[in-house]
Design a protein around this motif. Structure first.
Motif, mmCIF file in Angstrom:
data_model
loop_
_atom_site.group_PDB
_atom_site.id
_atom_site.type_symbol
_atom_site.label_atom_id
_atom_site.label_comp_id
_atom_site.label_asym_id
_atom_site.label_seq_id
_atom_site.Cartn_x
_atom_site.Cartn_y
_atom_site.Cartn_z
ATOM 1 N N VAL B 314 0.818 -1.215 0.000
ATOM 2 C CA VAL B 314 0.000 0.000 0.000
ATOM 3 C C VAL B 314 0.849 1.262 0.000
ATOM 4 O O VAL B 314 0.387 2.315 -0.412
ATOM 5 C CB VAL B 314 -0.952 -0.014 1.216
ATOM 6 N N ALA B 315 2.085 1.123 0.470
ATOM 7 C CA ALA B 315 2.916 2.331 0.606
ATOM 8 C C ALA B 315 2.977 3.172 -0.671
ATOM 9 O O ALA B 315 2.695 4.358 -0.633
ATOM 10 C CB ALA B 315 4.311 1.939 1.069
ATOM 11 N N PRO B 316 3.307 2.573 -1.822
ATOM 12 C CA PRO B 316 3.335 3.417 -3.020
ATOM 13 C C PRO B 316 1.962 3.956 -3.388
ATOM 14 O O PRO B 316 1.842 5.084 -3.877
ATOM 15 C CB PRO B 316 3.878 2.487 -4.107
ATOM 16 N N LEU B 317 0.907 3.174 -3.106
ATOM 17 C CA LEU B 317 -0.439 3.667 -3.410
ATOM 18 C C LEU B 317 -0.758 4.881 -2.550
ATOM 19 O O LEU B 317 -1.350 5.857 -3.019
ATOM 20 C CB LEU B 317 -1.477 2.572 -3.150
ATOM 21 N N ARG B 318 -0.329 4.774 -1.298
ATOM 22 C CA ARG B 318 -0.583 5.905 -0.410
ATOM 23 C C ARG B 318 0.174 7.132 -0.896
ATOM 24 O O ARG B 318 -0.355 8.237 -0.920
ATOM 25 C CB ARG B 318 -0.153 5.541 1.017
ATOM 26 N N ASP B 319 1.421 6.889 -1.294
ATOM 27 C CA ASP B 319 2.199 8.012 -1.820
ATOM 28 C C ASP B 319 1.504 8.625 -3.018
ATOM 29 O O ASP B 319 1.429 9.849 -3.157
ATOM 30 C CB ASP B 319 3.597 7.546 -2.244
ATOM 31 N N LEU B 320 0.965 7.762 -3.885
ATOM 32 C CA LEU B 320 0.267 8.241 -5.069
ATOM 33 C C LEU B 320 -0.947 9.076 -4.680
ATOM 34 O O LEU B 320 -1.181 10.151 -5.241
ATOM 35 C CB LEU B 320 -0.211 7.059 -5.909
ATOM 36 N N THR B 339 9.876 2.940 -5.521
ATOM 37 C CA THR B 339 10.459 1.929 -4.649
ATOM 38 C C THR B 339 10.391 0.520 -5.211
ATOM 39 O O THR B 339 10.911 -0.396 -4.616
ATOM 40 C CB THR B 339 9.721 1.919 -3.298
ATOM 41 N N SER B 340 9.711 0.327 -6.316
ATOM 42 C CA SER B 340 9.652 -1.047 -6.836
ATOM 43 C C SER B 340 9.721 -1.014 -8.339
ATOM 44 O O SER B 340 9.557 0.019 -8.976
ATOM 45 C CB SER B 340 8.365 -1.727 -6.368
ATOM 46 N N ARG B 341 9.965 -2.167 -8.921
ATOM 47 C CA ARG B 341 10.109 -2.226 -10.370
ATOM 48 C C ARG B 341 8.856 -2.768 -11.050
ATOM 49 O O ARG B 341 8.867 -2.984 -12.249
ATOM 50 C CB ARG B 341 11.285 -3.140 -10.713
ATOM 51 N N LEU B 346 5.856 1.596 -11.983
ATOM 52 C CA LEU B 346 5.592 2.236 -13.267
ATOM 53 C C LEU B 346 4.578 3.366 -13.111
ATOM 54 O O LEU B 346 4.740 4.458 -13.660
ATOM 55 C CB LEU B 346 5.035 1.185 -14.234
ATOM 56 N N LEU B 347 3.536 3.057 -12.350
ATOM 57 C CA LEU B 347 2.483 4.043 -12.092
ATOM 58 C C LEU B 347 3.074 5.281 -11.438
ATOM 59 O O LEU B 347 2.784 6.425 -11.818
ATOM 60 C CB LEU B 347 1.426 3.410 -11.174
ATOM 61 N N VAL B 348 3.919 5.030 -10.439
ATOM 62 C CA VAL B 348 4.521 6.149 -9.717
ATOM 63 C C VAL B 348 5.383 6.973 -10.658
ATOM 64 O O VAL B 348 5.348 8.202 -10.650
ATOM 65 C CB VAL B 348 5.351 5.627 -8.523
ATOM 66 N N GLN B 349 6.144 6.273 -11.528
ATOM 67 C CA GLN B 349 6.979 7.004 -12.468
ATOM 68 C C GLN B 349 6.131 7.861 -13.393
ATOM 69 O O GLN B 349 6.447 9.028 -13.658
ATOM 70 C CB GLN B 349 7.797 6.017 -13.299
#
Lengths: 200, 733
Positions: B314-320, B339-341, B346-349
């Motif tokens: 969830v961490a990257p989703l929360r960041d998003l 933080t992940s590949r 990709l979404l975060v990028q």
């Protein structure tokens, strides 16, 4: 009365049998030792005196077994009683220092074929004895007469020495599946202790 | 915040991982201990405690984590809801199978343990034991008989008990025999054992209790378990004696090897089985406990793993989510760490790229806005300072924008008319009606148009209006813009130029015949006057004089026209204006003594760089004009004044001629400098026009004003240095 090394175990004052013993203590503490210990054994008629080569000890231990314990015994579970004697030098200000320590581990087992109770390693006795009834066996185990405890250093009659005699049912010697129950149950936590001055 | 730090540490990975490892080890050891292995047997309970404590701790840590998560959920922390859902789902996935396996295993366990026990086996063992017991009883009986027989035989023997005993022992084939006296001391003892055996030296005594029992006349027969195996012990009283005294005989007989091994096996088997039966419950309990602990541990580990992975996922989703919120609030600079590949990374990028682009676009827009703003300001400045009037209307002909020059040229306050329709212009100021008409007429047409419009004012103003459509969005009409200039002066100059041209030509043409006429008339006078009689002579004299006079007058007029028309070449030279004024006035002093001429000349005026001849003409014309105005006036007075314009640092000199005549009529005053404007019956009306021409060619200005209570003044302002360039457009002379 002669005795052999097998009847008791002399333990150095400074060291105890750490490890298992220490851990056992922790285990007892964790299980609210104070609340669960049942003083099933009582010690009376104690007498001790300084003699040639050591200490002479007389004592009578009333070892009463609960029905549950008797049942286990009758089903073939051997029971071991640990009799622990400690010699203390009494100090007025500080705690008493332990000078010497002896341990005796008499065992009682029911022999199904003969229908008798066999006592081995009774304090002061070498050979095994057979009894028709448990009470006889326990009386035999609990009678300490003229027991000579060898001391490592010479005792001065003028000094104030104390003796602590503790008798308890050794739960560690029980088969593993029984141990948890035994530790938790009051019926199995049989224990007794007495402290007196040497010479009385 | 110490509590929070501690909580954070507690809810981290490290404690859980460490605890899990420890627990796993402890559980393994406990499982081994349950097998009754000697090594672990001693520490079984300890292991149990460690395991329970560890699991409790693990549970506590997990609960702390969960609690923290729920608190976050209540506080609506971003990502907490998703984390909780994930944890719930993963937990369910973990719990259900483990639970099922646990229950199944428990069943299996119980059944397994139960299968160890068979009633038939138990019965068989009991039977075997009975058989063993009966065998031993038989052996005991046998020994009792033998011992009793021996007791009978040894009863009464004194002194040789040892020998007799030994014989008896051998005879009855008994292993050990001991004779004990009434006092409890051993009388004799014989044994089958070798000399090396300790027991030979210290015979096996029966206990006091046994002796007491036997001395009462009872027979003691029992099986003893010794180190070397089962042993039969029989103690019988010797002889019939009174109670409480007497000798006893003890015989010991070890059970033979054959019986011994059999009985041993029966005994051990029975004992083991009994023990097992007794321990059955506790065994089940022990195994169940182990199984439960393992299951709990596995479950808690799974829960912990669920928490861990849910959080990480969830961490990257929360960041998003935080990022999108920031973007919604207008902050385009937020970048989220990748933080992940995987697809989330990709979404975060992509998100980061997007915000970067938006930010750049925003900057671009701002820059464009600033440029547009700057250009607009520049345009406004240009328009404001433009001398041409600019009006812009939108597509519904509503006044949108105007500049200062427009308001000044049209003579209206355009600020109040902004946002009003075109027609409001003429409503507000009727003089603008022609302009409004012109605009309305051309409004519908495309392209540029140009018209000359005369504003209907008392002072007539001509403006040239140029109109064009404004380009709008998507080729839609977007109103129109008007640019107009005040060409009144221009037109005036053009008119003047035209007049001048006409005058010049006319003068030239008229001048030509005048001279012959004059000459002819003079000729006639010369030739015919003396010849004629008195009456015809008078007539000829009068007539020819008239012709000559009139021709002379015409010449003068034509000359004045020529003066007016001729382009003047200004020849500036420095001279004293006051001196010039005095010169001119002196001329008139004599002639017009009846008009009082006063001089008020400023002595401080500097030398003026100008054409003195032209200025002399100006003076003449001005004085003549004043003279004409003072005709028929009581107490006619004429004042000539010069002064240096202090307010302009004496860069200009003012010359004014005042009279106390009737003043200028209102209808004439605006046009007094136009040629042929005169109130006199005779006179060309060019005097002041010539004055204006000369003054303007010097770069100066001239104006008239009526004085109170009566009279008029004409003032000429001249720069110290005359302008060489002529003011109006003319053809070269």
């Amino acid at each position: 009365m002669a005795f052999t090394m097998r009847a008791w175990t002399s333990v150095d004052a400074a060291r105890g049998t750490c490890g298992a013993r220490g851990l056992r203590l922790i285990g007892w503490l964790a299980l609210f030792y104070a609340g669960l210990a049942h003083a099933g054994f009582s010690i009376r008629d104690v007498h001790s005196a300084i003699a040639d080569g050591g200490l002479k000890l007389d004592a009578t231990l009333d070892l009463h077994f609960d029905d549950a314990v008797v049942e286990a015994l009758d089903k073939g579970i051997p029971l071991e009683i640990v009799i622990d004697v400690r010699l203390l030098k009494h100090r007025s200000v500080w705690w008493d220092s332990t000078l010497d320590r002896w341990e005796m581990r008499p065992r009682i087992q029911y022999h199904a074929l003969s229908g008798r109770y066999v006592v081995t390693a009774a304090p002061g006795h070498d050979e095994a004895e057979n009894f028709d009834t448990l009470n006889e066996a326990l009386a035999y185990v609990g009678t300490l007469k003229n027991l000579l405890l060898p001391v490592s250093e010479k005792l001065k009659p003028a000094d104030d020495y104390r003796l602590v005699l503790t008798a308890e049912l050794n739960l560690e010697s029980l088969p593993a599946p029984l141990q948890p129950l035994a530790y938790v149950s009051r019926k199995w936590r049989l224990w007794g202790s007495k402290k007196w001055k040497v010479g009385e | 915040m110490e509590g929070r730090r501690i909580t954070r540490h507690l809810t981290g990975i490290a404690p859980l991982a460490a605890l899990s490892v420890v627990l796993a080890l402890a559980l393994a050891m406990m499982a081994a201990a349950t097998q009754n292995s000697a090594l672990f047997g001693r520490v079984y309970t300890l292991l149990l405690i460690v395991n329970v404590a560890g699991i409790a701790l693990l549970l506590l840590l997990l609960l702390l984590n969960l609690h923290a998560l729920i608190v976050q959920r209540r506080a609506r922390v971003l990502g907490s809801r998703l984390t909780l859902r994930l944890v719930g789902a993963l937990s369910l996935i973990a719990i259900v199978p483990v639970f099922v396996v646990y229950l199944f295993s428990l069943q299996l366990l119980n059944k397994g343990i139960d299968s160890w026990f068979d009633v038939r086996i138990e019965q068989a063992l009991h039977d075997a034991l009975s058989l063993g017991r009966s065998t031993l009883d038989r052996l005991l009986e046998d020994l009792v008989r033998k011992t009793q027989a021996m007791a009978l035989e040894i009863d009464g023997v004194r002194g040789r008990e040892a020998t007799v005993l030994n014989d008896l022992r051998e005879h009855y084939d008994v292993f050990d025999a001991t004779l004990i006296g009434a006092d409890g001391r051993i009388v004799a003892s014989t044994s089958h054992r070798g000399l090396g055996d300790r027991a030979v030296l210290v015979p096996d005594r029966p206990r006091e209790a046994i002796l007491a029992h036997v001395r009462q006349g009872e027979v003691y027969a029992n099986v003893d378990t010794t180190r070397s195996g089962l042993q039969l012990r029989v103690v019988v009283p010797v002889g019939e004696r009174e109670m409480g005294a007497g000798r006893v005989l003890q015989t010991l007989q070890p059970v033979g090897p054959r019986y011994s091994s059999l009985t041993d096996s029966v005994q051990s088997a029975f004992a083991e089985y009994e023990k097992l039966v007794y321990l059955r419950k506790s065994l089940k309990l022990g195994f169940t406990l182990t199984l439960t602990l393992v299951a709990l541990f596995t479950l808690l580990l799974a829960l912990w793993a669920a928490l861990f992975f849910a959080r990480r996922l969830v961490a990257p989703l929360r960041d998003l989510a935080e990022g999108t919120q920031a973007v919604a609030q207008g902050n385009y600079r937020k970048q989220i760490p990748v933080t992940s590949r995987d697809e989330l990374g990709l979404l975060v990028q992509s998100f980061n790229d997007m915000t970067r682009k938006i930010h750049r676009a925003q900057m671009q827009i701002r820059r464009s806005q600033r440029e547009a703003e700057t250009q607009r300001t520049q345009l406004e400045t240009v328009l404001t300072h433009l001398s041409s009037g600019v009006l812009s209307f939108d597509e519904s002909l509503t006044l949108h924008m105007h500049n200062a020059a427009a308001a000044q040229i049209l003579g209206v306050d355009l600020d109040t008319l902004v946002g009003r329709p075109l027609a409001a212009l003429s409503q507000h100021e009727p003089a603008l009606a022609p302009l409004v008409e012109a605009v309305a007429e051309h409004a519908g047409r495309d392209g540029e148009w140009q018209r000359e419009v005369t504003l209907a004012r008392a002072a007539r103003r001509s403006i040239i209006v140029r109109g064009t459509r404004l380009p709008g969005l998507d080729d839609k009409p977007a109103g129109l813009v008007l640019v107009f200039d005040d060409v009144t002066a221009l037109i005036q100059a053009q008119r003047d130029a035209a007049w001048g041209e006409v005058a010049r030509r006319l003068a030239h043409e008229i001048k030509n015949p005048l001279t012959p006429i004059q000459l002819s008339a003079e000729r006639i006078r010369q030739k015919c006057l003396e010849v004629l009689n008195e009456r015809p002579r008078e007539t000829l004299d009068r007539a020819t004089r008239t012709i000559i006079q009139q021709v002379e007058a015409m010449k003068t007029m034509v000359n004045e026209f020529s003066d007016y028309a001729r382009p003047l070449a200004v020849q500036p030279e420095p001279f004293d204006l006051n001196l010039l004024v005095r010169d001119v006035v002196d001329l008139y002093e004599g002639k017009h003594r009846w008009v009082a001429i006063e001089l008020a000349l400023d002595p401080t005026i500097p030398m003026i760089q100008s054409d003195p001849r032209r200025l002399r003409q100006v003076m003449h014309n001005l004085i003549l004009n004043a003279d004409d105005a003072l005709a028929g006036v009581d107490d006619p007075r004429l004042t000539v004044q010069t002064r240096c314009m202090k307010e302009a640092d004496c860069r200009f000199i003012e010359l004014s001629v005042r009279d106390n005549g009737g003043g200028f009529a209102p209808t004439v005053i605006d046009r007094v400098f136009e040629p042929y404007v005169t109130t006199k019956e005779k006179g060309t009306g060019l005097g002041l026009a010539i004055v204006k021409k000369i003054v303007e060619e010097h770069g100066g200005a001239v104006w008239v004003e009526n004085l109170k209570p009566r009279g008029a003044a004409i003032t000429v302002r001249l720069p110290l240095r005359a302008n060489a360039a002529p003011v109006a457009v003319r053809e070269s002379a």
